[in-house]
Design a protein around this motif. Structure first.
Motif, PDB file in Angstrom:
ATOM      1  N   GLN A 121       0.834  -1.198   0.000  1.00 19.99           N
ATOM      2  CA  GLN A 121       0.000   0.000   0.000  1.00 19.99           C
ATOM      3  C   GLN A 121       0.870   1.251   0.000  1.00 19.99           C
ATOM      4  N   TYR A 122       1.884   1.238   0.836  1.00 17.84           N
ATOM      5  CA  TYR A 122       2.776   2.399   0.893  1.00 17.84           C
ATOM      6  C   TYR A 122       3.525   2.579  -0.428  1.00 17.84           C
ATOM      7  N   ALA A 123       4.030   1.479  -0.989  1.00 18.31           N
ATOM      8  CA  ALA A 123       4.771   1.558  -2.246  1.00 18.31           C
ATOM      9  C   ALA A 123       3.881   2.106  -3.364  1.00 18.31           C
ATOM     10  N   ALA A 124       2.650   1.644  -3.429  1.00 18.78           N
ATOM     11  CA  ALA A 124       1.732   2.132  -4.464  1.00 18.78           C
ATOM     12  C   ALA A 124       1.480   3.624  -4.299  1.00 18.78           C
ATOM     13  N   GLN A 125       1.349   4.075  -3.065  1.00 18.74           N
ATOM     14  CA  GLN A 125       1.151   5.505  -2.806  1.00 18.74           C
ATOM     15  C   GLN A 125       2.356   6.327  -3.254  1.00 18.74           C
ATOM     16  N   ASN A 126       3.511   5.682  -3.335  1.00 23.63           N
ATOM     17  CA  ASN A 126       4.731   6.376  -3.732  1.00 23.63           C
ATOM     18  C   ASN A 126       5.148   6.053  -5.163  1.00 23.63           C
ATOM     19  N   GLY A 127       4.170   5.642  -5.968  1.00 17.21           N
ATOM     20  CA  GLY A 127       4.391   5.544  -7.401  1.00 17.21           C
ATOM     21  C   GLY A 127       4.887   4.219  -7.920  1.00 17.21           C
ATOM     22  N   VAL A 128       5.043   3.204  -7.069  1.00 15.80           N
ATOM     23  CA  VAL A 128       5.469   1.889  -7.561  1.00 15.80           C
ATOM     24  C   VAL A 128       4.322   1.272  -8.345  1.00 15.80           C
ATOM     25  N   GLY A 129       4.636   0.762  -9.522  1.00 16.41           N
ATOM     26  CA  GLY A 129       3.622   0.229 -10.404  1.00 16.41           C
ATOM     27  C   GLY A 129       3.454  -1.278 -10.317  1.00 16.41           C
ATOM     28  N   ALA A 130       2.786  -1.818 -11.316  1.00 15.70           N
ATOM     29  CA  ALA A 130       2.380  -3.225 -11.275  1.00 15.70           C
ATOM     30  C   ALA A 130       3.562  -4.176 -11.197  1.00 15.70           C
ATOM     31  N   ARG A 131       4.628  -3.897 -11.951  1.00 18.69           N
ATOM     32  CA  ARG A 131       5.768  -4.827 -11.947  1.00 18.69           C
ATOM     33  C   ARG A 131       6.456  -4.846 -10.590  1.00 18.69           C
ATOM     34  N   GLY A 132       6.631  -3.669 -10.012  1.00 22.32           N
ATOM     35  CA  GLY A 132       7.263  -3.610  -8.700  1.00 22.32           C
ATOM     36  C   GLY A 132       6.430  -4.276  -7.631  1.00 22.32           C
ATOM     37  N   LEU A 133       5.122  -4.049  -7.681  1.00 20.73           N
ATOM     38  CA  LEU A 133       4.243  -4.659  -6.688  1.00 20.73           C
ATOM     39  C   LEU A 133       4.183  -6.170  -6.846  1.00 20.73           C
ATOM     40  N   ALA A 134       4.240  -6.653  -8.085  1.00 20.55           N
ATOM     41  CA  ALA A 134       4.264  -8.104  -8.300  1.00 20.55           C
ATOM     42  C   ALA A 134       5.549  -8.710  -7.746  1.00 20.55           C
ATOM     43  N   ALA A 135       6.664  -7.987  -7.905  1.00 21.72           N
ATOM     44  CA  ALA A 135       7.937  -8.469  -7.351  1.00 21.72           C
ATOM     45  C   ALA A 135       7.867  -8.540  -5.835  1.00 21.72           C
ATOM     46  N   LEU A 136       7.237  -7.544  -5.216  1.00 22.37           N
ATOM     47  CA  LEU A 136       7.057  -7.566  -3.766  1.00 22.37           C
ATOM     48  C   LEU A 136       6.194  -8.745  -3.351  1.00 22.37           C
ATOM     49  N   ASP A 137       5.128  -8.982  -4.076  1.00 21.66           N
ATOM     50  CA  ASP A 137       4.219 -10.076  -3.738  1.00 21.66           C
ATOM     51  C   ASP A 137       4.923 -11.429  -3.782  1.00 21.66           C
ATOM     52  N   SER A 138       5.875 -11.575  -4.714  1.00 21.82           N
ATOM     53  CA  SER A 138       6.570 -12.859  -4.855  1.00 21.82           C
ATOM     54  C   SER A 138       7.790 -12.985  -3.936  1.00 21.82           C
ATOM     55  N   ALA A 139       8.134 -11.917  -3.226  1.00 22.71           N
ATOM     56  CA  ALA A 139       9.296 -11.964  -2.333  1.00 22.71           C
ATOM     57  C   ALA A 139       9.050 -12.944  -1.186  1.00 22.71           C
ATOM     58  N   THR A 140      10.109 -13.621  -0.797  1.00 20.80           N
ATOM     59  CA  THR A 140      10.042 -14.559   0.332  1.00 20.80           C
ATOM     60  C   THR A 140      10.983 -14.112   1.440  1.00 20.80           C
ATOM     61  N   TYR A 141      10.675 -14.523   2.652  1.00 22.00           N
ATOM     62  CA  TYR A 141      11.506 -14.167   3.799  1.00 22.00           C
ATOM     63  C   TYR A 141      12.893 -14.782   3.632  1.00 22.00           C
ATOM     64  N   ALA A 142      13.920 -13.931   3.662  1.00 19.03           N
ATOM     65  CA  ALA A 142      15.286 -14.362   3.353  1.00 19.03           C
ATOM     66  C   ALA A 142      16.025 -14.751   4.636  1.00 19.03           C
ATOM     67  N   THR A 143      15.873 -15.991   5.034  1.00 14.29           N
ATOM     68  CA  THR A 143      16.494 -16.466   6.274  1.00 14.29           C
ATOM     69  C   THR A 143      18.012 -16.347   6.235  1.00 14.29           C
ATOM     70  N   ARG A 144      18.631 -16.668   5.089  1.00 17.86           N
ATOM     71  CA  ARG A 144      20.084 -16.555   4.968  1.00 17.86           C
ATOM     72  C   ARG A 144      20.544 -15.121   5.188  1.00 17.86           C
ATOM     73  N   THR A 145      19.785 -14.156   4.681  1.00 14.05           N
ATOM     74  CA  THR A 145      20.127 -12.752   4.862  1.00 14.05           C
ATOM     75  C   THR A 145      20.085 -12.369   6.334  1.00 14.05           C
ATOM     76  N   ILE A 146      19.044 -12.769   7.020  1.00 17.35           N
ATOM     77  CA  ILE A 146      18.925 -12.445   8.445  1.00 17.35           C
ATOM     78  C   ILE A 146      20.061 -13.081   9.232  1.00 17.35           C
ATOM     79  N   ASN A 147      20.377 -14.325   8.936  1.00 18.33           N
ATOM     80  CA  ASN A 147      21.481 -14.983   9.641  1.00 18.33           C
ATOM     81  C   ASN A 147      22.801 -14.271   9.393  1.00 18.33           C
TER      82      ASN A 147
END
Length: 264
Positions: A39-65
Motif C-alpha cells: 500500500q505504501y509503495a503504491a502511494q509512492n508511485g510503484v507500479g504493477a511490476r514492482g508490486l508483483a515483485a514484492l508479492d513474490s518476495a520470500t523471507y530471506a532467512t540466509r540474509t537475516i542470519n
C-alpha cells in the motif's frame, strides 16, 4: 545522476506513514508486512511490476542470519586482510589498471578518484566481479526492511528496489549479495538511483556491467566529497569519504591500505 533521490526517499519514509509499518524478528509476520508495504509503495508511485515483485518476495532467512553474524568485521586489520585476500587484491588490482589504462585514465579524469581506490573496492567487494552474490535482491532487501533491527535504513532501499523493477533496471529474479547489494561493487538499490552512471554509454545503468559499476563507484565517492589529489590515508581528508562507502572501520582501513600498496 540523481543525488537527491535517496535523500528524498528517506525524508518521505521517515516523515510519512511508513513509520507506522510493523516489523518482526521472524518470518511469521512477513506476509502481513508485505501487504502494508504494498500500500505504501503504491502511494509512492510503484507500479504493477514492482508490486508483483514484492508479492513474490520470500523471507530471506540466509540474509537475516548473515546480518546478525558479521564476524569478519570484528577482526584486526592484519587478520581481515588475510581472510579477504588483501595481497591477491593488490596483485590483481595492479594488473587491472595495467591492462585497462585508457579506461582508468578516463575514469580518473572524470571524477578525480584514483584508480587504486576503485580497483581496491572492486576487488574487496566481488573479487573483480568473480562473485556478485546469489541472493534474490528483492527478497533480501524487503526482509531487511521488515526486520526490526534497522528498518529505517533498509526501507528506502526496499522501495528503490521495487522502483528499479518497474523501470526494468533489475528483474524480480535479480541476484546480489546477502543484504541486497547489486553488481561489481555491490550497490544498494537506493544508491543506484542516487549515484548510478551509464559508464558504457548504452543508455542503461546496469550494475552487473563493469563500466557502469566502476563509474558509479567513482561518482559515489566524488559526490560524497572526494578531494582530487588529497590523501586517502587514515586521518586524511579522503579517508572520511571511504568511511561513507562502508561503516566498518577495519574495512575502511583495508581499502586505504590496499590502494596504497597498488600505488606503491
Amino acid at each position: 545522476m540523481r543525488k537527491t533521490a535517496l535523500t528524498f526517499l528517506l525524508g518521505a519514509l521517515l516523515a510519512g506513514p511508513a513509520a507506522a509499518l510493523t516489523c518482526g524478528d521472524t518470518a511469521a509476520g512477513f506476509g502481513a508486512w508485505k501487504r502494508e508495504f504494498a500500500q505504501y509503495a503504491a502511494q509512492n508511485g510503484v507500479g504493477a511490476r514492482g508490486l508483483a515483485a514484492l508479492d513474490s518476495a520470500t523471507y530471506a532467512t540466509r540474509t537475516i542470519n548473515a546480518d546478525r553474524n558479521q564476524r569478519s568485521f570484528r577482526y584486526e586489520l592484519d587478520e581481515f586482510m588475510r581472510i579477504r585476500g588483501g595481497d591477491t587484491i593488490v596483485a590483481q588490482g595492479r594488473r587491472q589498471i595495467e591492462n585497462n589504462r585508457d579506461f582508468f585514465l578516463q575514469l580518473e579524469l572524470t571524477y578525480g578518484v584514483p584508480s587504486s581506490i576503485i580497483v581496491a573496492i572492486h576487488g574487496m567487494e566481488t573479487g573483480f566481479g568473480n562473485f556478485m552474490g546469489d541472493s534474490n535482491v528483492v527478497s533480501a532487501i524487503t526482509t531487511l526492511a521488515y526486520d526490526c533491527r534497522r528498518p529505517a535504513f533498509f526501507t528506502p532501499h526496499a522501495l528503490a528496489a521495487l522502483q528499479l523493477v518497474d523501470r526494468g533496471a533489475i528483474s524480480p529474479n535479480s541476484t546480489g549479495a546477502m543484504h541486497g547489494e547489486l553488481g561489481h561493487t555491490q550497490f544498494l538499490p537506493g544508491n543506484i538511483l542516487a549515484y548510478g552512471v551509464d559508464g558504457n554509454g548504452d543508455g542503461i545503468v546496469d550494475m552487473t556491467n563493469r563500466a557502469d559499476s566502476l563509474y558509479s563507484t567513482a561518482n559515489f565517492l566524488r559526490q560524497k566529497g572526494w578531494q582530487t589529489g588529497q590523501s586517502y590515508a587514515e586521518g586524511g581528508p579522503n579517508f572520511r569519504v571511504i568511511q561513507e562507502w562502508n561503516a566498518a572501520g577495519v574495512y575502511q582501513r583495508a581499502i586505504a591500505l590496499i590502494a596504497s600498496r597498488i600505488d606503491a
